[in-house]
Design an enzyme around this catalytic site. Structure first.
Site, mmCIF file in Angstrom:
data_model
loop_
_atom_site.group_PDB
_atom_site.id
_atom_site.type_symbol
_atom_site.label_atom_id
_atom_site.label_comp_id
_atom_site.label_asym_id
_atom_site.label_seq_id
_atom_site.Cartn_x
_atom_site.Cartn_y
_atom_site.Cartn_z
ATOM 1 N N LYS A 8 0.804 -1.227 0.000
ATOM 2 C CA LYS A 8 0.000 0.000 0.000
ATOM 3 C C LYS A 8 0.843 1.285 0.000
ATOM 4 O O LYS A 8 0.442 2.284 -0.577
ATOM 5 C CB LYS A 8 -0.962 0.011 1.198
ATOM 6 N N ASP A 62 -10.645 2.923 2.060
ATOM 7 C CA ASP A 62 -10.865 2.320 3.384
ATOM 8 C C ASP A 62 -11.708 3.208 4.309
ATOM 9 O O ASP A 62 -12.531 2.703 5.073
ATOM 10 C CB ASP A 62 -9.524 1.998 4.063
#
Ligand code: ATR
Length: 277
Positions: A71, A108
């Site tokens: 990420k 997210d």
């Protein structure tokens, strides 16, 4: 459905990737909406991320999801980064633009708050967040945008929580891990973003005596679906929100960007994703 030569392609890059439920999740939506497309698991070693990303773009993929450990590398590899990804410091969704650009976003925070909203109406106010890892960063961003007046951040390693408070400002108040029970006073939301309570991990040792009965309790752990924290909260009458929905909702923006249809999170999808593979 069978693919044509025009099929839209996407996938998830991670290392390891075999545990990922994302192919099953996106596969369900592709089937449900009759889309000529595929979403595949992509096992990419940590030092091969940049190379693999370029290769997928060259091969005509529409984009990819990115999971552990890529990420942060994804953040560095993108030409453009959306505001949430900048605030979280990580990218989990990439869209390859028609002009050859690599566009990074992070869904997210969206997934977290959409999951809460599907079950409960959070009025804002004081939120207690356990944990200060990558998930906690996204949760803090979501809570700030959704009307938190104070976020009490509590982590075993206090310095990680302090790092977040320096980044996000005074809205974050850092409490000692030992005070995790007292810190719940006047809270309207309690979130566990640690791995405690997950199958194979130690349990989360916390008492809820100070938590108002009106507070919502959310665990981002979804294996088991009802963690001991959620079971205890349910028993005392709190509204509980399990962690599976965050995974499902965070997938929506990517699916829509790559495949052109806004997908729905339904009970049937939840059951399908939960079934053994
Ligand atoms: P993620 O990106 O999913 O948030 P992470 O960055 O590895 O994953 O964070 C895991 C979180 O669980 C951290 O807050 C971690 O606390 P530390 O920062 O002190 O490591 C927390 N955690 C994991 N095991 C724990 C344990 N046994 N007791 C308390 N907290 C724990």
């Amino acid at each position: 459905m069978s693919l044509t030569g025009n099929a839209a392609l996407a996938g998830v890059m991670g290392w390891p990737i075999s545990h990922s439920r994302s192919p099953r999740l996106h596969g369900y939506w592709l089937e449900q909406y009759g889309i000529d497309g595929a979403y595949v698991p992509l096992a990419v070693a940590p030092d091969r991320f940049g190379e693999a990303l370029k290769g997928l773009q060259v091969a005509g993929f529409r984009g990819v999801n990115v999971t552990v450990p890529h990420k942060e590398a994804a953040f560095r590899a993108c030409d453009t980064i959306d505001p949430d990804a900048k605030r979280i410091g990580a990218v989990n969704t990439i869209l390859f633009g028609d002009n050859g650009s690599v566009q990074g976003s992070n869904t997210d925070a969206f997934g977290f708050i959409e999951n809460i909203r599907q079950t409960a109406d959070w009025p804002g106010g004081v939120a207690v967040v356990l944990g200060a890892g990558g998930a906690a960063r996204a949760i803090c961003v979501a809570l700030i945008d959704a009307g938190a007046t104070e976020i009490r951040l509590i982590n075993r390693t206090k310095s990680r929580a302090e790092d977040l408070s320096h980044e996000f400002g005074n809205i974050i108040r850092v409490y000692d891990w030992e005070n995790r029970s007292d810190a719940q006073i006047y809270a309207s939301l309690l979130v566990n973003s640690t791995s405690l309570g997950m199958t194979g991990q130690p349990p989360l040792d916390i008492d809820l005596d100070h938590l108002p009965a009106s507070a919502i309790v959310n665990d981002i752990v979804y294996a088991p679906l009802e963690t001991p924290l959620l079971a205890a909260a349910r028993k005392r009458g709190n509204i509980i929100v399990d962690g599976l929905g965050m995974l499902l909702h965070q997938a929506r923006p990517g699916f829509e960007a790559w495949f052109g249809t806004a997908p729905a999170v339904t009970d049937a999808l939840r059951n399908f994703v939960l079934e053994p593979k």
